[in-house]
Design a protein around this motif. Structure first.
Motif, mmCIF file in Angstrom:
data_model
loop_
_atom_site.group_PDB
_atom_site.id
_atom_site.type_symbol
_atom_site.label_atom_id
_atom_site.label_comp_id
_atom_site.label_asym_id
_atom_site.label_seq_id
_atom_site.Cartn_x
_atom_site.Cartn_y
_atom_site.Cartn_z
ATOM 1 N N GLU A 393 17.370 -7.709 -17.906
ATOM 2 C CA GLU A 393 18.750 -7.429 -17.160
ATOM 3 C C GLU A 393 18.647 -6.195 -16.747
ATOM 4 N N GLN A 394 18.315 -5.096 -17.390
ATOM 5 C CA GLN A 394 18.232 -3.618 -16.932
ATOM 6 C C GLN A 394 17.150 -3.774 -15.821
ATOM 7 N N GLN A 395 16.036 -4.387 -15.508
ATOM 8 C CA GLN A 395 15.065 -4.546 -14.520
ATOM 9 C C GLN A 395 15.870 -4.827 -13.210
ATOM 10 N N GLN A 396 16.711 -6.142 -13.385
ATOM 11 C CA GLN A 396 17.265 -6.648 -12.508
ATOM 12 C C GLN A 396 18.475 -5.678 -11.881
ATOM 13 N N ALA A 397 19.200 -5.129 -12.621
ATOM 14 C CA ALA A 397 20.126 -4.173 -12.495
ATOM 15 C C ALA A 397 19.600 -3.032 -11.424
ATOM 16 N N ALA A 398 18.291 -2.486 -11.964
ATOM 17 C CA ALA A 398 17.840 -1.297 -11.268
ATOM 18 C C ALA A 398 17.052 -1.741 -9.962
ATOM 19 N N GLY A 399 17.141 -3.169 -9.590
ATOM 20 C CA GLY A 399 16.595 -3.685 -8.604
ATOM 21 C C GLY A 399 14.933 -3.465 -8.761
ATOM 22 N N ALA A 400 14.491 -3.990 -10.092
ATOM 23 C CA ALA A 400 12.952 -3.834 -10.170
ATOM 24 C C ALA A 400 12.737 -5.071 -10.858
ATOM 25 N N ALA A 401 13.105 -6.232 -10.313
ATOM 26 C CA ALA A 401 12.825 -7.561 -10.630
ATOM 27 C C ALA A 401 11.361 -7.840 -10.573
ATOM 28 N N PRO A 402 10.734 -8.887 -11.383
ATOM 29 C CA PRO A 402 9.216 -9.052 -11.433
ATOM 30 C C PRO A 402 8.715 -9.595 -9.914
ATOM 31 N N ASN A 403 9.593 -10.094 -8.944
ATOM 32 C CA ASN A 403 8.814 -10.437 -7.678
ATOM 33 C C ASN A 403 8.992 -9.387 -6.537
ATOM 34 N N VAL A 404 9.363 -8.136 -6.833
ATOM 35 C CA VAL A 404 9.540 -7.136 -6.033
ATOM 36 C C VAL A 404 8.570 -6.028 -6.299
ATOM 37 N N VAL A 405 8.053 -5.404 -4.901
ATOM 38 C CA VAL A 405 7.331 -4.249 -5.124
ATOM 39 C C VAL A 405 8.132 -3.289 -4.518
ATOM 40 N N ARG A 406 7.780 -2.019 -4.753
ATOM 41 C CA ARG A 406 8.587 -0.636 -4.248
ATOM 42 C C ARG A 406 7.687 -0.060 -3.181
ATOM 43 N N PHE A 407 8.093 0.290 -2.282
ATOM 44 C CA PHE A 407 7.249 1.067 -1.334
ATOM 45 C C PHE A 407 7.878 2.604 -1.040
ATOM 46 N N SER A 408 7.297 3.520 -1.048
ATOM 47 C CA SER A 408 7.483 4.904 -0.649
ATOM 48 C C SER A 408 6.779 5.099 0.539
ATOM 49 N N ILE A 409 7.360 5.099 1.774
ATOM 50 C CA ILE A 409 6.607 5.247 3.005
ATOM 51 C C ILE A 409 6.330 6.599 3.564
ATOM 52 N N GLY A 410 5.232 6.762 3.660
ATOM 53 C CA GLY A 410 4.569 8.212 4.329
ATOM 54 C C GLY A 410 4.789 8.589 5.472
ATOM 55 N N ILE A 411 4.037 9.565 6.223
ATOM 56 C CA ILE A 411 4.241 10.088 7.501
ATOM 57 C C ILE A 411 2.967 9.495 8.313
ATOM 58 N N GLU A 412 2.333 8.722 7.865
ATOM 59 C CA GLU A 412 0.914 8.273 8.731
ATOM 60 C C GLU A 412 1.361 7.521 9.912
ATOM 61 N N ASP A 413 0.475 7.031 10.756
ATOM 62 C CA ASP A 413 0.918 6.339 12.002
ATOM 63 C C ASP A 413 1.351 4.966 11.515
ATOM 64 N N PRO A 414 2.758 4.456 11.867
ATOM 65 C CA PRO A 414 3.218 3.192 11.211
ATOM 66 C C PRO A 414 2.303 2.051 11.870
ATOM 67 N N ASP A 415 1.693 2.137 12.820
ATOM 68 C CA ASP A 415 0.883 0.988 13.121
ATOM 69 C C ASP A 415 -0.263 0.662 12.242
ATOM 70 N N ASP A 416 -0.862 1.741 11.493
ATOM 71 C CA ASP A 416 -1.953 1.727 10.789
ATOM 72 C C ASP A 416 -1.179 1.003 9.297
ATOM 73 N N LEU A 417 -0.121 1.488 9.290
ATOM 74 C CA LEU A 417 0.441 0.850 7.914
ATOM 75 C C LEU A 417 0.883 -0.568 8.064
ATOM 76 N N ILE A 418 1.197 -0.903 9.210
ATOM 77 C CA ILE A 418 1.602 -2.278 9.507
ATOM 78 C C ILE A 418 0.506 -3.109 9.282
ATOM 79 N N ARG A 419 -0.550 -2.739 9.996
ATOM 80 C CA ARG A 419 -1.964 -3.594 9.657
ATOM 81 C C ARG A 419 -2.673 -3.567 8.373
ATOM 82 N N ASP A 420 -2.266 -2.545 7.706
ATOM 83 C CA ASP A 420 -2.535 -2.735 6.158
ATOM 84 C C ASP A 420 -1.540 -3.810 5.347
#
Ligand SMILES: *Cc1c(COP(=O)(O)O)cnc(C)c1O
Length: 430
Positions: A393-420
């Protein structure tokens, strides 16, 4: 610098708090790698220990390198003082310590950094304190949760990992009505995207480990005081309004006025809890703050581009990012963080837990780490790591359900990130 009120953010992030070293003229703030400071004479020492004169005694309390960072962060947040400490979690304990006594509680949003849910839900009980975690979109629930023993309201500006934005102005009004301070964790937004004090916050806390330092080198924390709260208006805050036995009966609020909370944080908080930031950490964080606005612009632009790309991908179920028009917080973010919704979001992957784990293992540029706010792009599967200690319940409330991954997006070239992302999704979702 003298009066800094007319300078813009880009100038202040470089200059606030800093001046050429008076001894050597060194342009960059020196790392004052010293534990103690020589007293001019016995009277000087006595005056310092009595808090009659402000100066340096011992680096558990104050250090010139750390002091520059304190002044800089107070300026960037629009506060009047700041206390730096050893981590973001230390900052949270230090922030509530002067307000609490055994039997007291805080009312907090249930959408929080995972470690904070654990700190508030379990660890603070050992001090006789407690936290009542409620849904901060339900303003009646927030009002209803406050009782005569509540000493603060706590929330995050942008709550990771759920893409949640707090309506700071409405929450501040509720805290104000109850005569208690609002504490806002502004780690994910940074003062470049949001200045919670302008939305009514009394205190702002940071994990300086994240965007303020910006490159994943040191842990640190900070508490910024708005200087706007009247600690003597009721009898709820005796540590600030009543005589302090460990300082010969000194009354912090009466003696230091609107700097009472900051002075208490150093003179009692750091002195007795010892959660001190070291000068090396302050140095790295000072370096980080100099480029904060440049990095945040790029973080936000990259996050917006990647979130948009992911949302349109058939292998993705949904993306929770307040910068997307599909977000329930899209309107709110324009008011709270008009320069952008930050660079954290969660993505639900078709294929659930297994696909998430495979995705994380297949990414090449993204690092799988328990951190955020780095120049590098980061990813984590919260349900199996940072939010593992929480109930479903806490995971769900915190937005951390089992089917989700969290991204912290850096300052690299965005096209390289999309390809990855594209190649990793291909492997994860058959
Ligand atoms: C990381 C983080 C913390 C804890 O900070 P540490 O420096 O790791 O102790 C608290 N709140 C938020 C929002 C964070 O991201």
């Amino acid at each position: 610098m003298g009066d800094t009120t007319d300078f813009g953010f880009d100038t202040l992030q470089i200059h606030a708090g800093a001046r050429p070293d008076p001894a050597t003229g060194a342009r960059q703030t020196p790392i004052y790698q010293t534990t103690a400071y020589v007293f001019r004479d016995a009277d000087h020492a006595a005056a310092l220990f009595n808090l009659q004169e402000v100066g340096y005694i011992y680096s558990r309390l104050t250090n010139p390198t750390v002091a520059v960072l304190q002044e800089r962060l107070a300026t960037l947040e629009g506060g009047i003082g700041a206390v730096c400490c050893s981590s973001g979690h230390a900052a949270q304990i230090m922030a509530i310590f002067p307000l609490m006594a055994p039997g007291c509680n805080i009312v907090s949003s249930n959408r929080l950094y995972g470690g904070t849910i654990t700190q508030f839900g379990h660890t603070i009980k050992r001090f006789g304190w407690s936290a009542n975690l409620v849904d901060f979109d339900d303003l009646d629930a927030v009002r209803g949760a406050i009782d005569e023993n509540t000493r603060a309201v706590f929330c995050e500006t942008i709550a990771n990992p759920g893409g949640y934005i707090t309506d700071l102005d409405s929450i501040a009004a509720i805290a104000d009505e109850a005569g208690i301070p609002l504490i806002v964790d502004n780690t994910s937004a940074t003062p470049y995207l949001c200045r919670p004090i302008e939305h009514g916050a009394t205190l702002v806390v940071h994990s300086t480990t994240k965007y303020l330092t910006g490159n994943g080198t040191v842990t640190g924390g900070c508490i910024v005081d708005s200087g706007r709260f009247d600690w003597s208006k009721n009898d709820k805050f005796p540590s600030l309004s009543q005589p302090e036995p460990a300082y010969h009966g000194l009354k912090f609020h009466e003696t230091f006025g609107n700097l009472a909370y900051t002075f208490h944080g150093i003179a009692v908080g750091l002195r007795d809890l010892g959660m001190t930031m070291n000068p090396q950490a302050a140095h790295y964080t000072l370096m980080g703050t100099e480029t904060l606005s440049l990095r945040m612009e790029k973080h936000v632009a990259n996050a917006q581009k990647l979130a948009t790309w992911l949302e349109a991908d058939p292998r993705v179920e949904f993306v929770t990012y307040a910068g997307l028009p599909s977000s329930p917080y899209y309107e709110r973010i324009q008011r709270i963080c008009p320069k952008g919704a930050g660079a954290l979001f969660t993505v639900a992957i078709k294929g659930g837990y297994e696909a998430c784990v495979k995705l994380v293992d297949s990414l090449e540029i993204f690092s799988h780490v328990a951190n955020l706010g780095d120049t590098r792009s980061l990813v984590i599967h919260a349900a199996s790591t940072t939010h593992r200690q929480l109930t479903p319940e806490q995971q769900q409330a915190a937005g951390a359900a089992p089917n989700v991954v969290r991204f912290s997006i850096g300052i690299e070239d965005p096209d390289d990130l999309i390809r990855d992302l594209d190649q990793a999704l291909a492997r994860a979702v058959a």
